[in-house]
Design a protein around this motif. Structure first.
Motif, PDB file in Angstrom:
ATOM      1  N   VAL A 116      35.386   6.383 -10.670  1.00  0.00           N
ATOM      2  CA  VAL A 116      34.821   5.544 -11.588  1.00  0.00           C
ATOM      3  C   VAL A 116      34.517   4.119 -10.859  1.00  0.00           C
ATOM      4  O   VAL A 116      33.084   3.554 -10.531  1.00  0.00           O
ATOM      5  CB  VAL A 116      35.685   5.004 -12.654  1.00  0.00           C
ATOM      6  N   GLY A 117      35.411   4.014 -10.317  1.00  0.00           N
ATOM      7  CA  GLY A 117      35.322   2.806  -9.739  1.00  0.00           C
ATOM      8  C   GLY A 117      34.658   2.652  -8.026  1.00  0.00           C
ATOM      9  O   GLY A 117      34.682   3.313  -7.901  1.00  0.00           O
ATOM     10  N   GLY A 118      33.836   1.191  -7.658  1.00  0.00           N
ATOM     11  CA  GLY A 118      33.129   0.839  -6.730  1.00  0.00           C
ATOM     12  C   GLY A 118      31.879   1.709  -6.756  1.00  0.00           C
ATOM     13  O   GLY A 118      31.073   1.902  -6.133  1.00  0.00           O
ATOM     14  N   THR A 119      30.877   1.859  -8.076  1.00  0.00           N
ATOM     15  CA  THR A 119      30.224   3.291  -8.161  1.00  0.00           C
ATOM     16  C   THR A 119      28.968   1.572  -8.312  1.00  0.00           C
ATOM     17  O   THR A 119      28.748   1.477  -9.624  1.00  0.00           O
ATOM     18  CB  THR A 119      30.227   3.558  -9.916  1.00  0.00           C
ATOM     19  N   ASP A 120      28.727   1.174  -6.978  1.00  0.00           N
ATOM     20  CA  ASP A 120      27.322   0.500  -6.731  1.00  0.00           C
ATOM     21  C   ASP A 120      26.780   1.273  -6.145  1.00  0.00           C
ATOM     22  O   ASP A 120      26.827   1.156  -4.829  1.00  0.00           O
ATOM     23  CB  ASP A 120      28.073  -0.959  -6.658  1.00  0.00           C
ATOM     24  N   GLN A 121      25.254   0.587  -6.234  1.00  0.00           N
ATOM     25  CA  GLN A 121      24.475   1.885  -5.313  1.00  0.00           C
ATOM     26  C   GLN A 121      24.043   0.863  -4.548  1.00  0.00           C
ATOM     27  O   GLN A 121      23.255  -0.430  -4.847  1.00  0.00           O
ATOM     28  CB  GLN A 121      23.471   2.303  -5.758  1.00  0.00           C
ATOM     29  N   PRO A 122      23.900   0.360  -3.484  1.00  0.00           N
ATOM     30  CA  PRO A 122      23.552  -0.056  -2.108  1.00  0.00           C
ATOM     31  C   PRO A 122      21.873  -0.730  -2.081  1.00  0.00           C
ATOM     32  O   PRO A 122      21.679  -1.402  -2.182  1.00  0.00           O
ATOM     33  CB  PRO A 122      23.694   0.050  -0.829  1.00  0.00           C
TER      34      PRO A 122
END
Length: 248
Positions: A116-122
């Motif tokens: 869940v946490g840190g779900t960030d697409q570059p």
């Protein structure tokens, strides 16, 4: 349904975050947001959710302070959740599965294993092209949101639009395959759009943004805004407004 009223419920959503050895091949930020929004409405409109085995759970969740949780996984972990009750949407390289809502204290073990946490697409990517009959969602430029947060807000906006839009407009949206376009307007454009959009999402402030933040807005053909939000439709009527506090 017999559950304690103080136990929050959520719709869990998961996307496949597969990648090559060099990290390439991952779905873009915009593709995930658009696919999540489509997946939410695909589940809500499914006969099993409307008047079938999922309907009681969906109604109970809809009557609460709605929450959505966006997770990511790959390999065998994502493959394991594909057997759970829900629907799946594939869009521009993003594969998203939406699951039947339930208590956050009773999340299936297969789903709980996903991040869940840190779900960030570059790779932010680009918005889809407008599709006739499709929905446009704009995300606020006032705050920074991870892909997981932005995708959840896109899902909220799509759900509110699905609830509010006239039946004939909803039918055209369904005919488009629940097409969604997510954009990120400049601050000055956002200030204009937020005054005219028929749907706005106010976040409950559980994660990333202050409570009450307007995180997303949405509109559809005939609601008063053009697809790209740059102008008012010539014959568009004065839009209404529907808002609600959402979690995630």
């Amino acid at each position: 349904m017999g559950e304690r009223d103080d136990v929050p419920w959520a719709m869990q959503l998961a996307f496949a975050d597969e990648r090559d050895r060099d990290g390439a091949g991952r779905p873009t930020h915009y593709a995930v947001c658009e696919a999540v929004a489509s997946a939410v409405v695909t589940l809500l409109s499914d006969p099993r959710a409307v008047d079938g085995e999922w309907s009681a759970a969906v109604k109970h969740w809809s009557d609460l302070a709605i929450r959505k949780v966006v997770r990511r996984g790959r390999g065998v972990k994502f493959a394991a959740v594909r057997a759970l009750p829900g629907v799946e949407v594939s869009h521009r390289g993003a594969l998203v599965r939406a699951f039947v809502p339930g208590p956050v204290s009773e999340v299936a073990p297969e789903i709980a294993k996903l991040q869940v946490g840190g779900t960030d697409q570059p790779d932010r990517g680009t918005p889809s092209e407008p599709v006739p009959g499709g929905l446009t969602i704009a995300l606020t430029p006032a705050v920074t949101m991870t892909t997981g947060k932005a995708a959840a807000q896109s899902g909220h906006a799509a759900q509110l639009a699905w609830w509010q839009m006239p039946a004939d407009v909803r039918a055209r949206w369904e005919a488009s395959g629940w097409a969604v376009r997510v954009i990120s307007p400049a601050p000055d454009a956002w200030d204009r759009l937020v005054k005219a959009a028929p749907v706005a999402v106010r976040d409950a402030g559980f994660t990333e943004v202050p409570p009450g933040t307007k995180t997303a807005i949405a509109w559809w053909p005939g609601s008063g805004l053009a697809d790209d939000g740059t102008r008012l439709e010539r014959d568009g009527g004065r839009p209404g407004w529907l808002g609600r506090l959402f979690g995630r």
